[in-house]
Design a protein around this motif. Structure first.
Motif, PDB file in Angstrom:
ATOM      1  N   GLU A   1       4.610  -2.449  -7.468  1.00 42.44           N
ATOM      2  CA  GLU A   1       4.124  -2.983  -5.584  1.00 42.44           C
ATOM      3  C   GLU A   1       4.362  -1.704  -5.591  1.00 42.44           C
ATOM      4  OE1 GLU A   1       2.724  -5.519  -4.307  1.00 42.44           O
ATOM      5  OE2 GLU A   1       2.680  -6.459  -5.589  1.00 42.44           O
ATOM      6  N   GLY A   2       4.865  -0.791  -6.033  1.00 44.70           N
ATOM      7  CA  GLY A   2       5.397   0.876  -5.580  1.00 44.70           C
ATOM      8  C   GLY A   2       5.878   0.945  -4.007  1.00 44.70           C
ATOM      9  N   HIS A   3       7.019  -0.100  -4.055  1.00 45.05           N
ATOM     10  CA  HIS A   3       7.948  -0.234  -3.054  1.00 45.05           C
ATOM     11  C   HIS A   3       9.398  -0.994  -3.753  1.00 45.05           C
ATOM     12  CE1 HIS A   3       8.030  -0.205   1.278  1.00 45.05           C
ATOM     13  NE2 HIS A   3       8.655  -1.723   1.409  1.00 45.05           N
ATOM     14  N   HIS A   4       9.841  -0.163  -2.842  1.00 45.32           N
ATOM     15  CA  HIS A   4      11.553  -0.465  -3.492  1.00 45.32           C
ATOM     16  C   HIS A   4      12.370  -0.399  -2.696  1.00 45.32           C
ATOM     17  CE1 HIS A   4       9.176   2.229  -6.266  1.00 45.32           C
ATOM     18  NE2 HIS A   4       8.892   1.219  -7.062  1.00 45.32           N
ATOM     19  N   PRO A   5      12.802  -1.658  -3.398  1.00 48.98           N
ATOM     20  CA  PRO A   5      14.615  -2.834  -2.316  1.00 48.98           C
ATOM     21  C   PRO A   5      15.402  -1.748  -2.909  1.00 48.98           C
ATOM     22  CG  PRO A   5      13.967  -3.909  -4.223  1.00 48.98           C
ATOM     23  CD  PRO A   5      12.834  -2.951  -4.323  1.00 48.98           C
TER      24      PRO A   5
ATOM     25  N   VAL B   1       1.123  -0.920   0.185  1.00 48.15           N
ATOM     26  CA  VAL B   1       0.050   0.468  -0.084  1.00 48.15           C
ATOM     27  C   VAL B   1       1.187   0.864  -0.201  1.00 48.15           C
ATOM     28  CG1 VAL B   1      -1.587  -1.380   1.551  1.00 48.15           C
ATOM     29  CG2 VAL B   1      -0.043   0.147   2.649  1.00 48.15           C
ATOM     30  N   PRO B   2       0.137   1.970  -1.417  1.00 50.17           N
ATOM     31  CA  PRO B   2       1.588   3.055  -1.089  1.00 50.17           C
ATOM     32  C   PRO B   2       1.766   4.029   0.907  1.00 50.17           C
ATOM     33  CG  PRO B   2      -0.216   3.809  -2.503  1.00 50.17           C
ATOM     34  CD  PRO B   2      -0.492   2.234  -1.429  1.00 50.17           C
ATOM     35  N   CYS B   3       2.498   4.972   1.288  1.00 52.14           N
ATOM     36  CA  CYS B   3       3.545   4.636   1.924  1.00 52.14           C
ATOM     37  C   CYS B   3       4.398   6.334   1.963  1.00 52.14           C
ATOM     38  CB  CYS B   3       3.938   3.423   3.030  1.00 52.14           C
ATOM     39  SG  CYS B   3       4.277   3.827   4.821  1.00 52.14           S
ATOM     40  N   GLU B   4       3.047   7.005   2.837  1.00 51.13           N
ATOM     41  CA  GLU B   4       3.817   8.255   2.657  1.00 51.13           C
ATOM     42  C   GLU B   4       4.733   8.550   4.906  1.00 51.13           C
ATOM     43  OE1 GLU B   4       4.027   9.885  -1.272  1.00 51.13           O
ATOM     44  OE2 GLU B   4       4.911   9.894   0.389  1.00 51.13           O
ATOM     45  N   GLY B   5       4.502   7.796   5.378  1.00 49.82           N
ATOM     46  CA  GLY B   5       4.703   8.141   6.666  1.00 49.82           C
ATOM     47  C   GLY B   5       2.921   7.884   7.670  1.00 49.82           C
TER      48      GLY B   5
ATOM     49  N   THR C   1      15.040  -4.490   1.980  1.00 48.77           N
ATOM     50  CA  THR C   1      14.485  -3.758   1.862  1.00 48.77           C
ATOM     51  C   THR C   1      13.456  -3.550   3.623  1.00 48.77           C
ATOM     52  OG1 THR C   1      11.956  -2.988   1.498  1.00 48.77           O
ATOM     53  CG2 THR C   1      12.623  -6.058   1.609  1.00 48.77           C
ATOM     54  N   SER C   2      13.673  -1.994   3.378  1.00 50.48           N
ATOM     55  CA  SER C   2      12.795  -1.446   4.329  1.00 50.48           C
ATOM     56  C   SER C   2      11.913  -0.005   4.205  1.00 50.48           C
ATOM     57  CB  SER C   2      14.116  -0.614   5.314  1.00 50.48           C
ATOM     58  OG  SER C   2      14.631   0.778   5.256  1.00 50.48           O
ATOM     59  N   THR C   3      11.462   0.274   4.960  1.00 53.22           N
ATOM     60  CA  THR C   3      10.044   1.319   4.439  1.00 53.22           C
ATOM     61  C   THR C   3      11.463   2.574   4.749  1.00 53.22           C
ATOM     62  OG1 THR C   3       8.316  -0.497   4.732  1.00 53.22           O
ATOM     63  CG2 THR C   3       7.708   2.109   3.955  1.00 53.22           C
ATOM     64  N   HIS C   4      11.083   3.378   3.596  1.00 49.80           N
ATOM     65  CA  HIS C   4      12.173   4.828   3.685  1.00 49.80           C
ATOM     66  C   HIS C   4      11.135   5.333   4.681  1.00 49.80           C
ATOM     67  CE1 HIS C   4      14.687   2.889   1.883  1.00 49.80           C
ATOM     68  NE2 HIS C   4      14.141   2.596   0.588  1.00 49.80           N
ATOM     69  N   ALA C   5       9.611   6.050   4.478  1.00 49.80           N
ATOM     70  CA  ALA C   5       8.721   6.941   4.751  1.00 49.80           C
ATOM     71  C   ALA C   5       8.064   6.592   6.057  1.00 49.80           C
ATOM     72  CB  ALA C   5       7.466   6.701   4.183  1.00 49.80           C
ATOM     73  N   ILE C   6       9.141   5.547   6.653  1.00 51.00           N
ATOM     74  CA  ILE C   6       8.756   5.779   8.566  1.00 51.00           C
ATOM     75  C   ILE C   6       9.816   5.158   9.308  1.00 51.00           C
ATOM     76  CG2 ILE C   6       6.435   4.750   8.385  1.00 51.00           C
ATOM     77  CD1 ILE C   6       6.506   2.107   8.965  1.00 51.00           C
TER      78      ILE C   6
HETATM   79  C1  LIG Z   1       3.864   6.499  -2.569  1.00 50.45           C
HETATM   80  C2  LIG Z   1       4.871   5.732  -2.922  1.00 50.45           C
HETATM   81  O1  LIG Z   1       4.030   4.994  -1.821  1.00 50.45           O
HETATM   82  C3  LIG Z   1       6.462   6.630  -1.966  1.00 50.45           C
HETATM   83  O2  LIG Z   1       7.052   7.036  -2.785  1.00 50.45           O
HETATM   84  C4  LIG Z   1       7.149   4.847  -2.155  1.00 50.45           C
HETATM   85  C5  LIG Z   1       7.734   4.170  -3.003  1.00 50.45           C
HETATM   86  N1  LIG Z   1       8.622   3.686  -3.029  1.00 50.45           N
HETATM   87  C6  LIG Z   1       9.095   2.900  -1.344  1.00 50.45           C
HETATM   88  N2  LIG Z   1       9.945   2.502  -1.397  1.00 50.45           N
HETATM   89  C7  LIG Z   1      10.476   2.144   0.026  1.00 50.45           C
HETATM   90  N3  LIG Z   1      11.379   1.425   0.001  1.00 50.45           N
HETATM   91  N4  LIG Z   1       9.773   3.218   1.232  1.00 50.45           N
HETATM   92  C8  LIG Z   1       9.460   3.445   0.837  1.00 50.45           C
HETATM   93  O3  LIG Z   1       9.141   4.647   2.140  1.00 50.45           O
HETATM   94  C9  LIG Z   1       8.668   3.933  -0.563  1.00 50.45           C
HETATM   95  N5  LIG Z   1       7.872   4.508  -0.684  1.00 50.45           N
END
Ligand SMILES: C[C@H](O)[C@H](O)[C@H]1CNC2=NC(N)=NC(=O)C2=N1
Length: 115
Positions: free
Chosen positions: A66-70, A9-13, A84-89
């Motif tokens: 997936e809109g999520h990037h390693p 799911v899109p994650c902006e923090g 992989t980690s979720t950069h936004a959080i």
């Molecule tokens: C809106 C979209 O979900 C964000 O820009 C995504 C893009 N890919 C991402 N990838 C990863 N690994 N972490 C993020 O926080 C992230 N944010």
């Protein structure tokens, strides 16, 4: 857990990162990954450079879907480290486990036995 049935799911923090204990529980559902701090990591070995690059290109297509990037590093011609980690959080979210679970199912050209 069948991660292939889930979507990132899109994650902006704005969401809490997974606690270490929960991350360790979810780690048990993956194949060959380890925890490095607040990141998931897996090491891959391929039969040759071309095979490694085919995997990296499939990884990139998956990440875009997936809109999520390693993060990844291809070194010594046939070795690949993926994290992989979720950069936004600033830590792990379920997105990272979904991505890792799907990465585990990408076709891999492994080296002949014993190499
Ligand atoms: C809106 C979209 O979900 C964000 O820009 C995504 C893009 N890919 C991402 N990838 C990863 N690994 N972490 C993020 O926080 C992230 N944010």
């Amino acid at each position: 857990m069948d991660w292939t049935k889930k979507r990132c799911v899109p994650c902006e923090g704005g969401v809490p990162k997974l606690a270490r204990a929960r991350a360790e529980e979810l780690l048990a559902t993956l194949d060959g990954w380890d925890l490095q701090g607040e990141k998931l990591h897996r090491h891959f070995r391929f039969r040759d450079f071309a095979g490694a690059m085919r995997f990296v290109n499939a990884l990139a297509a998956l990440a875009e879907q997936e809109g999520h990037h390693p993060d990844f590093a291809l070194h010594d011609w046939n070795l690949l480290d993926v994290t992989t980690s979720t950069h936004a959080i600033g830590g792990l979210s379920e997105n990272d486990f979904i991505l890792a679970g799907k990465i585990d199912r990408l076709p891999r050209e492994a080296p002949p036995e014993g190499r």
